[in-house]
Motif scaffolding. Structure first.
Motif, mmCIF file in Angstrom:
data_model
loop_
_atom_site.group_PDB
_atom_site.id
_atom_site.type_symbol
_atom_site.label_atom_id
_atom_site.label_comp_id
_atom_site.label_asym_id
_atom_site.label_seq_id
_atom_site.Cartn_x
_atom_site.Cartn_y
_atom_site.Cartn_z
ATOM 1 N N ALA A 62 -0.020 -1.069 -0.105
ATOM 2 C CA ALA A 62 -0.215 -0.708 -0.273
ATOM 3 C C ALA A 62 0.932 1.007 0.054
ATOM 4 O O ALA A 62 0.997 2.474 -0.453
ATOM 5 C CB ALA A 62 -1.062 -0.207 1.346
ATOM 6 N N ALA A 63 2.087 1.268 1.184
ATOM 7 C CA ALA A 63 3.136 2.110 0.909
ATOM 8 C C ALA A 63 3.519 2.961 -0.352
ATOM 9 O O ALA A 63 3.503 3.690 -1.540
ATOM 10 C CB ALA A 63 4.064 2.120 1.604
ATOM 11 N N MET A 64 3.817 1.725 -1.409
ATOM 12 C CA MET A 64 4.482 2.212 -2.514
ATOM 13 C C MET A 64 3.727 1.897 -3.503
ATOM 14 O O MET A 64 3.935 2.841 -4.429
ATOM 15 C CB MET A 64 5.378 0.195 -2.890
ATOM 16 C CG MET A 64 6.623 -0.339 -1.876
ATOM 17 S SD MET A 64 8.172 1.671 -2.262
ATOM 18 C CE MET A 64 8.773 0.806 -1.274
ATOM 19 N N ALA A 65 2.005 1.222 -4.143
ATOM 20 C CA ALA A 65 1.120 2.027 -4.129
ATOM 21 C C ALA A 65 1.114 3.798 -3.935
ATOM 22 O O ALA A 65 0.940 4.710 -5.915
ATOM 23 C CB ALA A 65 -0.115 0.690 -4.388
ATOM 24 N N PHE A 66 1.244 3.734 -2.972
ATOM 25 C CA PHE A 66 0.585 5.279 -2.708
ATOM 26 C C PHE A 66 1.870 6.023 -2.659
ATOM 27 O O PHE A 66 1.845 7.277 -3.883
ATOM 28 C CB PHE A 66 1.450 5.217 -0.588
ATOM 29 C CG PHE A 66 1.034 6.909 -0.533
ATOM 30 C CD1 PHE A 66 -0.116 7.643 -0.711
ATOM 31 C CD2 PHE A 66 2.372 7.429 -0.030
ATOM 32 C CE1 PHE A 66 -0.604 9.112 -0.863
ATOM 33 C CE2 PHE A 66 1.776 9.182 0.298
ATOM 34 C CZ PHE A 66 0.711 9.256 -0.021
#
Length: 898
Positions: free
Chosen positions: A650-654
């Motif tokens: 989720a952090a990398m997608a953000f």
């Protein structure tokens, strides 16, 4: 190509070739051959659709019932022929040609005779069709089964070189992916294609049946624009059942009996099936490729297509199944010895209500859970009656809950039995899984080990009750507790708390505590090596970490019993080391090897594979592609996340969404990250936090972003965390903080891998601000496939050349910069603002600074707003003036803020 290509996704090359052959003048026929379900009819339909109004199509259908009747299938064309002339080739030819000419005159288009099931044509009809084609009166488009193949007269056209032949093979994985994307019309998670391809064997008919059934029963769902599996594939849905039922109607009673027996008992001895159903029936099924011999030594039989198994078994009533079982058991000398044979035997017994011995049930339950056949595992475990074995059976049921990421349910089952055993096996049953479940639920290693003392106290009580075996009991439980501690520390990545396992190479930094006792078992050694690798990774020695992870994989071996998920854990840690160091090929090899050997576990663990691919793309600067891959991985991880990778993904997608300006998506991903349990390993936890800070800074004003990134890179002054610092400073450089270059150069000597080397080369060029150094750094970044850093280096080179008045080299550097950005394919997201075209030549940081300058902020105010130096702001503004061909702030065009 048009509509026809969409109809026949997956066979587009064959389609194009066949159409061109029929349109050209050198071929008079196109033959399409293949086994049942390979898509012969679909390809023929697509060819006709593509030719459209160019031809006059005339269908002719072969028929098994007329295969012995001369000219039987031509009946509709020669009904007016007198009976006495019905066997005259010349008369038939004239009558047929008159009929065809009439159709041709009506359309004024060349004739195309479309012959399906040509293997059922009689020789006389085949001869006339071949003669028509050879004479140039009509062209042929012919479909036939690979066995028995084309009649001799038609085959002769191919021998003479005037016919084109297409032998349809099973679809490849890329063809399957193409077919699925054409049918579903949306993003398809890669493991969907992989699972359907493997299950169908590349057979389009089976693939379509599996696909339709999966959509109808909810196994395949579309979530947030992504198609993914919600559970394991059902292979006995209505569509596939119809396919199998039609196959059975073509078989004799003896062949149906043999096919059912193989489905119920596979793998099973050929001699055994032949003794029940007869050699002729078995031979016919082998020739028809419905069953196959998989071991020539033992004559072992299996179904040709494994997906037929569940469907066939579902079609057999329990009474008939029991009857078949008894007929087979009477001729069997012993029960199956192989693991797969045992599983099928127990499953068959359960299905028809036969009694099974408890130990067999437990063995089958363990095997089924390792193969992710969770429903069968729970059935078999639930039937165990022996109180001594029921604890182990409940541990298997807990394992199936772990498979589905239902950790709370798994914990409740395991908690009830933890420390309750009355023997060494009973005490140890499910204990490692219990620790893994507690770790997945976010409990700290110290808390888990404190609760695990229940096991030690239980061992002491059991030792007192059985003094003759006290030593063995206490030693076994002590060893298990040590293994549990190594495992949970490895799962949490808490490398500073654990002893080292590996002996450091000469000159290498010493890791861990000197004099630590050696590992008591292979699992302990594997987990200690994982912790060593985590230390090395945090220290920036990714290649060394990867080498240590190879040792861990070797130490763990292949049979992990209770820790059946260990392979997946080791792959994730190995891939992390490869990705950090920029060894993209090793990362790809690891992930490809995992996918190839995973089978059904892809549904549980496939999301992690796609997340790793997405992070690679993001590091390479391919933010738009990374966004697509990471968002798809996130949907898979919402369902099952055994490695607890959801927060990092989720952090990398953000970060990826922020990079391309997709603000709406970015906000959703940030919400996902903030609401996710923080059960990440230490290194990944720090990396996720950095990605979030970077994303927030990319989206707009985020005071303190640079300082926060640098703090995250140095979480503990007493430890070597140069690797974490590299990640933090790389994010800082991408945000335009050139001051980070100095610290990167201090770290450079201790870092390993193409990625750190390329980033440090860019930092070195920043420190000299020499055009030649910038160009050399850009080439190093290109070699490492870090396209965004390569573009930054070329941009800096262009600025240096402009300052020196070398406009020719400036243009060349700018062209190279654009090439790198194109290579990165870093396209704007759906929410990116549409600005003045002239601003497209600016870098992202330049656009940010220009936007603030247009608002009237001074250089110092902009520096404070973006947490960079005044010198950095001045440099970016001068480059922006040059690119936009303006003299100063007053001439800057407006820019929409993101």
């Amino acid at each position: 190509m048009g509509a026809a290509t969409r109809v026949l996704t997956g066979r587009s090359d064959d389609l194009m070739s066949a159409v061109e052959a029929l349109q050209g003048g050198s071929h008079v026929a196109v033959f399409v051959l293949g086994d049942s379900g390979m898509g012969k009819s679909r390809l023929i339909e697509a060819v006709v659709a593509e030719l459209g109004s160019e031809v006059t199509p005339v269908p002719i259908h072969g028929s098994a019932s007329l295969s012995k009747v001369p000219y039987g299938v031509l009946g509709p064309f020669i009904v007016e022929l007198p009976v006495q002339e019905a066997t005259s080739q010349l008369a038939v030819l004239r009558t047929l040609w008159a009929h065809l000419e009439e159709q041709k005159r009506a359309t004024q288009k060349p004739l195309l005779l479309i012959v399906d099931d040509a293997h059922d044509l009689d020789e006389a009809t085949a001869g006339i069709l071949a003669e028509l084609a050879a004479a140039g009166w009509a062209k042929l488009l012919v479909g036939a089964a690979a066995r028995p193949g084309l009649p001799e007269p038609l085959l002769q056209l191919w021998f003479e070189g005037i016919a084109e032949r297409h032998d349809l093979r099973p679809l490849t994985l890329p063809q399957t992916t193409e077919m699925l994307e054409g049918k579903l019309g949306s993003q398809v998670l890669p493991n969907v294609a992989e699972i359907l391809w493997e299950a169908s064997g590349g057979n389009p008919m089976l693939l379509n049946g599996l696909l339709d059934d999966a959509k109808n029963d909810g196994t395949l769902l579309r979530r947030n624009g992504v198609w993914l599996f919600t559970r394991h594939l059902n292979s006995h849905g209505d569509r596939l059942t119809d396919v199998v039922r039609r196959q059975l109607l073509l078989r004799s009673p003896e062949e149906r009996q043999a096919l059912n027996l193989v489905a119920l008992a596979e793998p099973v001895s050929r001699e055994l099936i032949e003794s029940v159903a007869g050699e002729v029936a078995v031979g016919a099924l082998i020739d028809s490729e419905l069953i196959r011999v998989t071991d020539s030594g033992t004559g072992e039989l299996r179904l040709w297509h494994t997906v037929y198994g569940d469907t066939l078994r579902n079609l057999i009533s329990p009474a008939r199944s029991l009857q078949l079982r008894q007929s087979l058991l009477r001729k069997m000398d012993s029960e199956p010895t192989s693991a797969e044979g045992l599983l099928r035997h127990v499953s068959w017994s359960i299905e028809c209500g036969a009694e099974v011995e408890d130990r067999q049930l437990l063995r089958a339950a363990v095997l089924a859970s390792r193969l992710y056949e969770d429903e069968l595992a729970r059935k078999a475990a639930g039937l165990v009656k022996d109180p001594e074995l029921q604890m182990a059976a409940r541990a298997v049921i807990a394992r199936t809950r772990y498979n589905a990421s239902d950790y709370a349910a798994a914990r409740d089952i395991l908690d009830a039995d933890f420390g309750q055993g009355t023997s060494i096996p009973g005490l140890l049953a499910g204990s490692l899984l219990w620790a893994a479940v507690m770790s997945a639920l976010g409990h700290a290693p110290a808390e888990i080990m404190d609760r695990a003392q229940v096991l030690q106290r239980a061992a002491e009580r059991l030792a007192e009750a059985t003094p003759d075996d006290a030593g063995n009991i206490l030693a076994a439980v002590r060893e298990r507790l040590d293994t549990m501690e190594a495992m949970i520390l490895a799962l949490a990545g808490e490398y500073e708390q654990a002893p080292a396992e590996r002996a450091p190479a000469e000159g290498a930094p010493v890791a861990g505590v000197a004099g630590t006792k050696p590992a008591a078992n292979t699992l302990q050694r594997a987990f200690r090596l994982c912790l060593d690798a985590a230390r090395l990774l945090a220290a920036g020695k990714g290649l060394s970490a990867l080498a240590v992870m190879s040792q861990a994989v070797e130490a763990a071996g292949a049979d992990h019993d209770e820790l059946y998920f260990l392979t997946d854990f080791l792959v994730v840690r190995s891939a992390s080391a490869a990705i950090h160091s920029g060894d993209w090929q090793s990362a790809e090899n690891l992930l490809t090897g995992f996918v190839a050997g995973s089978g059904p576990s892809l549904i549980s663990f496939g999301g992690g594979v796609h997340a790793a691919h997405g992070i690679v793309l993001l590091y390479q600067g391919k933010a738009a592609q990374a966004l697509n891959t990471l968002s798809a991985a996130l949907e898979a991880l919402r369902l099952t996340d055994p490695q607890q990778l959801f927060p990092l993904t989720a952090a990398m997608a953000f970060a990826a969404a922020a990079e391309v300006g997709a603000q709406t998506k970015a906000e959703l991903f940030l919400g996902d990250f903030e609401s996710a349990p923080a059960a990440l390993p230490r290194y990944m936890r720090s990396l996720a936090a950095m990605a979030v800070v970077y994303g927030k800074a990319r989206l707009g004003n985020y005071p303190g972003a640079i300082a926060e990134l640098k703090r995250l890179g140095c979480p503990d002054p007493e430890m070597d965390t140069a690797g974490l610092e590299l990640d933090a400073l790389a994010f800082c450089l991408a945000l335009g903080d050139t001051d980070s270059a100095t610290r990167l150069l201090e770290l450079r000597a201790g870092l390993e891998g193409p990625r750190p080397e390329a980033i440090c080369a860019y930092a070195a060029a920043i420190s000299t601000d020499n055009a030649a150094d910038h160009l050399e750094a850009a080439k190093t970044c290109e070699a490492a496939e870090l396209w965004s850093f390569a573009a930054l280096a070329y941009d800096a080179a262009a600025h240096a050349y402009r300052s020196a008045g070398d406009t020719l080299r400036e243009r060349m550097a700018n062209a190279q910069r654009k090439r790198c950005l194109d290579r990165a394919d870093d396209l704007p997201g759906e929410d990116t603002a549409k600005n003045d075209d002239s601003l497209g030549i600016l870098t992202r940081r330049e656009r940010d600074i220009v936007a603030l300058a247009v608002r009237g902020l001074t250089d110092r105010q902009i520096a404070a707003e973006l947490q960079v130096s005044v010198r950095t702001v001045e440099g970016h503004l001068y480059r922006s003036y040059a690119k936009l061909n303006v003299k100063g702030r007053e001439q800057l065009p407006g820019i929409d803020e993101r």
